[in-house]
Write an enzyme that holds these catalytic residues in place. Structure first.
Site, PDB file in Angstrom:
ATOM      1  N   ALA A  79       0.856  -1.186   0.000  1.00 50.52           N
ATOM      2  CA  ALA A  79       0.000   0.000   0.000  1.00 50.52           C
ATOM      3  C   ALA A  79       0.889   1.231   0.000  1.00 50.52           C
ATOM      4  O   ALA A  79       1.967   1.235   0.600  1.00 50.52           O
ATOM      5  CB  ALA A  79      -0.929   0.012   1.207  1.00 50.52           C
ATOM      6  N   GLU A  80       0.430   2.291  -0.663  1.00 45.88           N
ATOM      7  CA  GLU A  80       1.273   3.463  -0.901  1.00 45.88           C
ATOM      8  C   GLU A  80       1.730   4.143   0.389  1.00 45.88           C
ATOM      9  O   GLU A  80       2.733   4.843   0.402  1.00 45.88           O
ATOM     10  CB  GLU A  80       0.553   4.457  -1.812  1.00 45.88           C
ATOM     11  CG  GLU A  80      -0.697   5.071  -1.184  1.00 45.88           C
ATOM     12  CD  GLU A  80      -1.667   5.611  -2.234  1.00 45.88           C
ATOM     13  OE1 GLU A  80      -1.819   4.961  -3.271  1.00 45.88           O
ATOM     14  OE2 GLU A  80      -2.262   6.667  -1.990  1.00 45.88           O
TER      15      GLU A  80
END
Lengths: 232, 224
Positions: free
Chosen positions: B50-51
């Site tokens: 996830a970013e």
């Protein structure tokens, strides 16, 4: 050793003047310096430029949007200047549409790297991100290894408001899980770094030097979040 | 001919998830793409990125089991898995731009036959929401898109050329809509699988771009 510990959030932000650039980290509601933002809201500094992933959310929590709504911000630099869904109308959205606040839209990875660049003393960097889009218009383009890149510049700031999990009196910081997000970058890129800490601030030497995320030399002020502070 | 049905969002995301290969590092965008994580196949190991800098996280946390410090790109509370790691944002996007992400799945307003897609700005509204989409589009090895085939007003979103400002040029490799599964080839959209009851001609009618219809066109594959 210089004393970095401040008694209250209000003391820690008391000297922030009008017109400066403020870093406000956090992502998905985690790692947001809500207590320091609330204090800055009470303090009333205005004409501020904010750097943040977004410009505030639709929920009731204190975040950079609280300062936007209070009219303290003149500009936001962030990765969202419109909500992904049109139904999510934030205070920022209304003011932006009415021309009451300025904004600069930056891809999230470029935002992170511009902060890192400012901290690292590097004059700029080339990235393939945004090439071929509206956002690359007017930016210097250069090809490396057959691929086009655009030039992006560092993003320095005056005051970094930071949320950490643990700290020691030397200012060394530790974050927990996804609380880290923009926090270390903003702590290292700001001229004055002010940290709200979730645990008791321990004596220098009590944190394992190998497990520190931000070295204390970047940190100027530390405040323990009080029990009746903002935790979530 | 079977009864004509449009695909549910979960079935659409299941189908993209079936394309994930063992060991892939997968980044799921906010919204519909997160449904890809509901498809599991014990024969493969998928690593979620996830970013916000978490690699190797697990399913959504059940009520009462949330950790207030652990969220995915949509801000949803997720659970840790053994081997999980957390990094800061610049390191997370270093992984993205540096080519560590095997596939990113995103939603879109429009996709065009040359692999352009648009998902950040509607000109009638001021501002835009980019988040990490431009970095992911430029950096991931593959971009998959999951979206409805048409707008609520019935206008097609599968185009010769995007009308909205694009997120990245020429990067989309695969598209799933509620009408079928498409590969973006150098010659344009190739219909690989059609929704039950839909003929290729009927799907073409809902599409601006000219579809390539292969001889081995299949019916849409659902999870077994």
């Amino acid at each position: 050793m210089k004393n970095k510990i401040y008694k209250t959030m209000d003391d820690a932000v008391a000297d922030i003047p009008d017109g400066v650039t403020i870093f406000s980290p956090g992502f998905g509601g985690v790692g947001v310096p809500r207590n320091l933002l609330a204090a800055l809201n009470r303090q009333g500094a205005k004409d501020l430029t904010g750097v943040s992933n977004n410009a505030g959310t639709v929920d009731e929590h204190v975040d950079i949007g609280t300062l936007v709504e209070a009219g303290q911000m003149k500009k936001m630099i962030c990765a969202f200047t419109a909500a992904t869904h049109p139904s999510q109308v934030t205070p920022f959205t209304k003011m932006y549409n009415d021309g009451e606040i300025d904004a600069e839209l930056v891809p999230q990875g470029t935002l992170a790297e511009r902060l890192r660049c400012a901290a690292a003393g590097i004059g700029g960097f080339y990235t393939p991100t945004s090439v071929g889009t509206e956002l690359a218009e007017g930016k210097e383009h250069r090809e490396f290894n057959g691929r086009m890149h655009v030039l992006e510049l560092p993003l320095p700031g005056d005051y970094g408001l930071i949320r950490a999990w643990k700290a020691d009196t030397a200012g060394n910081l530790v974050f927990r899980l996804t609380q880290r997000n923009f926090n270390p970058l903003m702590a290292m890129a700001a001229t004055v770094t002010i940290v709200e800490v979730e645990n008791d601030i321990v004596e220098a030497g009590e944190l394992d030097p190998d497990l520190i995320h931000v070295a204390g030399i970047y940190v100027d002020r530390l405040v323990r979040i009080p029990e009746d502070g903002i935790w979530v | 001919m079977a009864e004509k049905v449009k695909l549910e969002r979960q079935a659409m995301c299941d189908r993209l998830a079936m394309e994930f290969q063992d060991g892939w590092i997968v980044n799921l965008g906010v919204g519909m793409p997160t449904l890809c994580s509901n498809y599991s196949d014990s024969s493969r190991e998928i690593i979620n990125h996830a970013e916000n800098g978490v690699i190797g996280y697990g399913p959504l946390a059940k009520e009462g089991e949330e950790d207030r410090h652990l969220v995915n790109a949509g801000g949803q509370k997720v659970t840790p898995l053994p081997g999980m790691a957390c990094v800061h944002h610049a390191d997370s996007f270093m992984m993205i731009r540096g080519g560590m992400i095997d596939v990113t799945v995103m939603g879109a307003y429009e996709v065009s036959e040359n692999g352009d897609f648009a998902n950040w700005r509607i000109p009638s509204r001021k501002g835009g929401g980019i988040g990490g989409a431009m970095d992911l589009a430029a950096g991931a090895k593959r971009v998959f898109i999951a979206m409805e085939h048409t707008t609520r007003d019935g206008a097609t979103k599968v185009l010769k050329k995007c009308t909205l400002p694009i997120t990245a040029p020429g990067v989309v490799k695969m598209l799933v809509t509620d009408l079928g599964l498409f590969e973006i080839t150098p010659q344009g959209f190739k219909l690989l699988e059609h929704a039950p009851g839909w003929s290729p001609e009927e799907i073409q009618e809902q599409t601006e771009a000219k579809l390539i219809i292969p001889d081995d066109l299949k019916e849409f594959r659902f999870r077994s």
